[in-house]
Scaffold this active site. Sequence first.
Site, PDB file in Angstrom:
ATOM      1  N   LYS A 192       0.880  -1.172   0.000  1.00  0.00           N
ATOM      2  CA  LYS A 192       0.000   0.000   0.000  1.00  0.00           C
ATOM      3  C   LYS A 192       0.919   1.224   0.000  1.00  0.00           C
ATOM      4  O   LYS A 192       0.869   2.087   0.879  1.00  0.00           O
ATOM      5  CB  LYS A 192      -0.925  -0.054   1.231  1.00  0.00           C
ATOM      6  CG  LYS A 192      -2.022   0.990   1.254  1.00  0.00           C
ATOM      7  CD  LYS A 192      -3.105   0.757   0.209  1.00  0.00           C
ATOM      8  CE  LYS A 192      -4.100   1.913   0.243  1.00  0.00           C
ATOM      9  NZ  LYS A 192      -5.063   1.850  -0.883  1.00  0.00           N
ATOM     10  N   ASP A 224      -5.489  -3.121  -2.542  1.00  0.00           N
ATOM     11  CA  ASP A 224      -6.908  -3.067  -2.936  1.00  0.00           C
ATOM     12  C   ASP A 224      -7.088  -3.525  -4.378  1.00  0.00           C
ATOM     13  O   ASP A 224      -8.012  -4.279  -4.701  1.00  0.00           O
ATOM     14  CB  ASP A 224      -7.494  -1.659  -2.698  1.00  0.00           C
ATOM     15  CG  ASP A 224      -6.635  -0.531  -3.253  1.00  0.00           C
ATOM     16  OD1 ASP A 224      -5.484  -0.786  -3.677  1.00  0.00           O
ATOM     17  OD2 ASP A 224      -7.114   0.623  -3.258  1.00  0.00           O
ATOM     18  N   ASP A 252      -6.699 -16.048   2.057  1.00  0.00           N
ATOM     19  CA  ASP A 252      -8.063 -16.579   2.182  1.00  0.00           C
ATOM     20  C   ASP A 252      -8.848 -16.320   0.905  1.00  0.00           C
ATOM     21  O   ASP A 252      -9.597 -17.174   0.427  1.00  0.00           O
ATOM     22  CB  ASP A 252      -8.817 -15.922   3.351  1.00  0.00           C
ATOM     23  CG  ASP A 252      -8.735 -16.742   4.631  1.00  0.00           C
ATOM     24  OD1 ASP A 252      -7.751 -17.492   4.790  1.00  0.00           O
ATOM     25  OD2 ASP A 252      -9.657 -16.638   5.465  1.00  0.00           O
TER      26      ASP A 252
HETATM   27 MG    MG Z   1      -5.826 -16.263   8.010  1.00  0.00          MG
END
Ligand code: MG
Length: 358
Positions: A192, A224, A252
């Site tokens: 970022k 992002d 994830d």
């Molecule tokens: Mg995790």
Amino acid sequence: MMYKIAVFPGDGVGPEVTREAVKIVRRVAQLFHLGFEMKEALIGGASIDKFGAPLTPETLKLAKESDCVFLGAVGGPAWESVPYEKRPEQALLTLRQELGAFANVRPARVFPGLAGTSPLKKEVVEGTDLVVVRELTGGIYFGKPKGIEKLTSGEEKGVNTEVYTTSEIRRIAEKAFQLARRRRRKVTSVDKANVLESSLLWRRVVSEVGKNYPDVTLGHLYVDNCAMQLVRNPRQFDVILTSNLFGDILSDEAAVVTGSIGMLPSASLGNHHAIYEPVHGSAPDIAGRNQANPLAAILSVAMMLESTFQLYEVARAVERAVESVLLAGYRTADIHQEGANLIGCSEMGDWVASRISG
Ligand code: MG
Ligand code: IPM
């Protein structure tokens, strides 16, 4: 030659999937004439219940004396009200830091025949094969100052600090570039840098390291944008290199995109130690019902055979067995599709074990 593995089954579905992983280790030991010494210990909630702490000094000692740790999963609703320093998750964080396991490697790929289980369109995800390389012992997870303090106004203030030093960035970047050389030679560093100074340094150091790997293409993305690109066109990625917090989130996301979160293994590597564990958590809702998918744990065994023990052929044999069982149509509930053969956790372990060949 005895390979020493500390086995920490943990909580929820952890013990079930670990049992199948151990089954696979025993099977390859027999087939390939290898010696493994596996010592088990409690960790996380299971350790809290028995010893009052998520990671005891004995368990930590066992981890340090072993060649590597195999871990199931930690955590669950039963321990959510426990004070922060004593949560099951704390065991994992301490273990990572104590073992110096700074490089978290999380491959996310769409397995043949499983593209239909992704929440995204099959055409978008098919062929996705990427690895998230996440810095694991620094950044905002461990940075100081941290804590919650009382202000004189009566308000409270919660603080965490994102910190990275040159050497921390350099060593994780080296890992990512080395890994990319064994793959499609592309590194996407995620930061970022348009807002955070720690990211600005990250970008500068990664670019410097990249100069030593002229054969690897390096790109940079803001986090992002990366989150968006992962659902728009996940096939564009080969190695994603990022910080502890961004890697937690993006890994994830990458996992669910592939439609096979129950299938994804991970390795947390240090210079002298390593932790292998499935990416999925403890899944308390299905724990103890023989419904969990042990393939993530089994594929973590393959990563262990490869990275800690350098048994490349044996690792391939385990991966081939997993693919062959999937191709034969056997599925646990999480990856079940119409027409497939629905089986439980232990049956899946049996099928994979039976299909490993030397
Ligand atoms: Mg995790
Ligand atoms: C992970 C988990 C852990 C993390 C938790 C359980 C501490 O989410 O391994 O990604 O945040 O690193």
